[in-house]
Design a protein around this motif. Structure first.
Motif, PDB file in Angstrom:
ATOM      1  N   ALA A  96      18.833 -23.647 -65.635  1.00 40.13           N
ATOM      2  CA  ALA A  96      19.734 -24.766 -65.319  1.00 40.13           C
ATOM      3  C   ALA A  96      19.114 -25.665 -64.244  1.00 40.13           C
ATOM      4  O   ALA A  96      19.228 -26.894 -64.314  1.00 40.13           O
ATOM      5  CB  ALA A  96      21.095 -24.250 -64.886  1.00 40.13           C
ATOM      6  N   HIS A  97      18.463 -25.059 -63.254  1.00 45.36           N
ATOM      7  CA  HIS A  97      17.761 -25.866 -62.248  1.00 45.36           C
ATOM      8  C   HIS A  97      16.649 -26.681 -62.893  1.00 45.36           C
ATOM      9  O   HIS A  97      16.495 -27.869 -62.585  1.00 45.36           O
ATOM     10  CB  HIS A  97      17.194 -24.968 -61.141  1.00 45.36           C
ATOM     11  N   ALA A  98      15.890 -26.068 -63.775  1.00 47.75           N
ATOM     12  CA  ALA A  98      14.785 -26.765 -64.439  1.00 47.75           C
ATOM     13  C   ALA A  98      15.288 -27.954 -65.252  1.00 47.75           C
ATOM     14  O   ALA A  98      14.624 -28.991 -65.308  1.00 47.75           O
ATOM     15  CB  ALA A  98      14.003 -25.795 -65.322  1.00 47.75           C
ATOM     16  N   ARG A  99      16.464 -27.810 -65.853  1.00 44.24           N
ATOM     17  CA  ARG A  99      17.059 -28.886 -66.652  1.00 44.24           C
ATOM     18  C   ARG A  99      17.826 -29.883 -65.796  1.00 44.24           C
ATOM     19  O   ARG A  99      18.296 -30.900 -66.300  1.00 44.24           O
ATOM     20  CB  ARG A  99      18.039 -28.315 -67.679  1.00 44.24           C
ATOM     21  N   GLN A 100      18.003 -29.531 -64.516  1.00 43.66           N
ATOM     22  CA  GLN A 100      18.841 -30.313 -63.604  1.00 43.66           C
ATOM     23  C   GLN A 100      20.257 -30.456 -64.161  1.00 43.66           C
ATOM     24  O   GLN A 100      20.874 -31.512 -64.079  1.00 43.66           O
ATOM     25  CB  GLN A 100      18.205 -31.662 -63.295  1.00 43.66           C
ATOM     26  N   ASP A 101      20.746 -29.366 -64.716  1.00 46.86           N
ATOM     27  CA  ASP A 101      22.083 -29.312 -65.312  1.00 46.86           C
ATOM     28  C   ASP A 101      23.077 -28.857 -64.243  1.00 46.86           C
ATOM     29  O   ASP A 101      23.389 -27.680 -64.111  1.00 46.86           O
ATOM     30  CB  ASP A 101      22.075 -28.338 -66.492  1.00 46.86           C
ATOM     31  N   HIS A 102      23.557 -29.822 -63.477  1.00 51.39           N
ATOM     32  CA  HIS A 102      24.410 -29.499 -62.342  1.00 51.39           C
ATOM     33  C   HIS A 102      25.763 -28.934 -62.751  1.00 51.39           C
ATOM     34  O   HIS A 102      26.316 -28.092 -62.044  1.00 51.39           O
ATOM     35  CB  HIS A 102      24.573 -30.719 -61.441  1.00 51.39           C
ATOM     36  N   ALA A 103      26.274 -29.339 -63.879  1.00 54.01           N
ATOM     37  CA  ALA A 103      27.540 -28.767 -64.354  1.00 54.01           C
ATOM     38  C   ALA A 103      27.373 -27.276 -64.633  1.00 54.01           C
ATOM     39  O   ALA A 103      28.235 -26.462 -64.278  1.00 54.01           O
ATOM     40  CB  ALA A 103      28.031 -29.508 -65.597  1.00 54.01           C
ATOM     41  N   ALA A 104      26.271 -26.921 -65.265  1.00 58.80           N
ATOM     42  CA  ALA A 104      25.998 -25.502 -65.525  1.00 58.80           C
ATOM     43  C   ALA A 104      25.815 -24.753 -64.217  1.00 58.80           C
ATOM     44  O   ALA A 104      26.252 -23.599 -64.084  1.00 58.80           O
ATOM     45  CB  ALA A 104      24.768 -25.345 -66.409  1.00 58.80           C
ATOM     46  N   LEU A 105      25.196 -25.394 -63.223  1.00 61.35           N
ATOM     47  CA  LEU A 105      24.971 -24.730 -61.943  1.00 61.35           C
ATOM     48  C   LEU A 105      26.279 -24.426 -61.220  1.00 61.35           C
ATOM     49  O   LEU A 105      26.397 -23.395 -60.566  1.00 61.35           O
ATOM     50  CB  LEU A 105      24.036 -25.568 -61.065  1.00 61.35           C
ATOM     51  N   VAL A 106      27.268 -25.290 -61.343  1.00 60.93           N
ATOM     52  CA  VAL A 106      28.580 -25.000 -60.760  1.00 60.93           C
ATOM     53  C   VAL A 106      29.114 -23.697 -61.361  1.00 60.93           C
ATOM     54  O   VAL A 106      29.545 -22.783 -60.641  1.00 60.93           O
ATOM     55  CB  VAL A 106      29.584 -26.153 -61.009  1.00 60.93           C
ATOM     56  N   THR A 107      29.063 -23.600 -62.657  1.00 61.40           N
ATOM     57  CA  THR A 107      29.553 -22.412 -63.363  1.00 61.40           C
ATOM     58  C   THR A 107      28.733 -21.175 -63.023  1.00 61.40           C
ATOM     59  O   THR A 107      29.290 -20.107 -62.719  1.00 61.40           O
ATOM     60  CB  THR A 107      29.534 -22.656 -64.881  1.00 61.40           C
ATOM     61  N   LEU A 108      27.425 -21.305 -63.052  1.00 61.38           N
ATOM     62  CA  LEU A 108      26.551 -20.151 -62.825  1.00 61.38           C
ATOM     63  C   LEU A 108      26.622 -19.648 -61.382  1.00 61.38           C
ATOM     64  O   LEU A 108      26.668 -18.437 -61.149  1.00 61.38           O
ATOM     65  CB  LEU A 108      25.123 -20.492 -63.218  1.00 61.38           C
ATOM     66  N   TYR A 146      26.355 -18.192 -52.686  1.00 57.79           N
ATOM     67  CA  TYR A 146      26.583 -18.697 -54.040  1.00 57.79           C
ATOM     68  C   TYR A 146      27.761 -19.668 -54.109  1.00 57.79           C
ATOM     69  O   TYR A 146      27.682 -20.689 -54.794  1.00 57.79           O
ATOM     70  CB  TYR A 146      26.791 -17.543 -55.020  1.00 57.79           C
ATOM     71  N   LEU A 147      28.836 -19.361 -53.384  1.00 57.76           N
ATOM     72  CA  LEU A 147      29.979 -20.276 -53.365  1.00 57.76           C
ATOM     73  C   LEU A 147      29.594 -21.623 -52.773  1.00 57.76           C
ATOM     74  O   LEU A 147      30.023 -22.673 -53.261  1.00 57.76           O
ATOM     75  CB  LEU A 147      31.141 -19.685 -52.558  1.00 57.76           C
ATOM     76  N   THR A 148      28.795 -21.598 -51.718  1.00 55.99           N
ATOM     77  CA  THR A 148      28.360 -22.847 -51.092  1.00 55.99           C
ATOM     78  C   THR A 148      27.556 -23.689 -52.072  1.00 55.99           C
ATOM     79  O   THR A 148      27.775 -24.898 -52.189  1.00 55.99           O
ATOM     80  CB  THR A 148      27.539 -22.561 -49.823  1.00 55.99           C
ATOM     81  N   HIS A 149      26.651 -23.057 -52.792  1.00 62.88           N
ATOM     82  CA  HIS A 149      25.858 -23.801 -53.772  1.00 62.88           C
ATOM     83  C   HIS A 149      26.740 -24.356 -54.895  1.00 62.88           C
ATOM     84  O   HIS A 149      26.585 -25.511 -55.295  1.00 62.88           O
ATOM     85  CB  HIS A 149      24.746 -22.917 -54.338  1.00 62.88           C
ATOM     86  N   ALA A 150      27.647 -23.542 -55.384  1.00 66.31           N
ATOM     87  CA  ALA A 150      28.560 -24.021 -56.427  1.00 66.31           C
ATOM     88  C   ALA A 150      29.360 -25.215 -55.926  1.00 66.31           C
ATOM     89  O   ALA A 150      29.520 -26.220 -56.638  1.00 66.31           O
ATOM     90  CB  ALA A 150      29.498 -22.894 -56.864  1.00 66.31           C
ATOM     91  N   TYR A 151      29.835 -25.120 -54.697  1.00 68.51           N
ATOM     92  CA  TYR A 151      30.647 -26.185 -54.106  1.00 68.51           C
ATOM     93  C   TYR A 151      29.842 -27.479 -53.946  1.00 68.51           C
ATOM     94  O   TYR A 151      30.322 -28.564 -54.286  1.00 68.51           O
ATOM     95  CB  TYR A 151      31.202 -25.710 -52.761  1.00 68.51           C
ATOM     96  N   ILE A 152      28.617 -27.370 -53.470  1.00 65.69           N
ATOM     97  CA  ILE A 152      27.785 -28.565 -53.283  1.00 65.69           C
ATOM     98  C   ILE A 152      27.535 -29.273 -54.610  1.00 65.69           C
ATOM     99  O   ILE A 152      27.690 -30.496 -54.712  1.00 65.69           O
ATOM    100  CB  ILE A 152      26.456 -28.200 -52.603  1.00 65.69           C
ATOM    101  N   PHE A 153      27.183 -28.512 -55.627  1.00 66.30           N
ATOM    102  CA  PHE A 153      26.969 -29.139 -56.935  1.00 66.30           C
ATOM    103  C   PHE A 153      28.267 -29.726 -57.485  1.00 66.30           C
ATOM    104  O   PHE A 153      28.261 -30.791 -58.098  1.00 66.30           O
ATOM    105  CB  PHE A 153      26.339 -28.156 -57.926  1.00 66.30           C
ATOM    106  N   ALA A 154      29.376 -29.051 -57.257  1.00 69.82           N
ATOM    107  CA  ALA A 154      30.669 -29.569 -57.706  1.00 69.82           C
ATOM    108  C   ALA A 154      31.001 -30.887 -57.006  1.00 69.82           C
ATOM    109  O   ALA A 154      31.492 -31.830 -57.641  1.00 69.82           O
ATOM    110  CB  ALA A 154      31.767 -28.534 -57.471  1.00 69.82           C
ATOM    111  N   LEU A 155      30.749 -30.959 -55.705  1.00 62.57           N
ATOM    112  CA  LEU A 155      30.990 -32.206 -54.967  1.00 62.57           C
ATOM    113  C   LEU A 155      30.138 -33.343 -55.504  1.00 62.57           C
ATOM    114  O   LEU A 155      30.621 -34.464 -55.678  1.00 62.57           O
ATOM    115  CB  LEU A 155      30.708 -32.009 -53.476  1.00 62.57           C
TER     116      LEU A 155
END
Length: 70
Positions: free
Chosen positions: A11-23, A40-49
């Motif tokens: 997901a990082h390689a694809r820059q798929d931020h929506a997938a990163l929120v989920t993952l 992990y929650l912090t990373h999910a939150y940052i991508f979600a923002l």
């Protein structure tokens, strides 16, 4: 490497931020210790923002509940 780790890397390689929120949310739920969960929650939150993702408020609430923000 776990399946989840592989999916995160892809997901990082694809820059798929929506997938990163989920993952990252999934990784947080699977974490066995508070520090990993917070990471992990912090990373999910940052991508979600960044995306304006609807999960941002839920993730923020989880971070607050774990004492990551006061």
């Amino acid at each position: 490497m776990s399946d989840l780790d592989q999916r995160l890397l892809e997901a990082h390689a694809r820059q798929d931020h929506a997938a990163l929120v989920t993952l990252y949310s999934e990784a947080a739920e699977m974490s066995e210790d508070e520090d990993s969960r917070g990471f992990y929650l912090t990373h999910a939150y940052i991508f979600a923002l960044e995306l304006g993702h609807p999960a941002a408020s839920t993730l923020h609430g989880k971070l607050k509940a774990t004492g990551r923000e006061e």
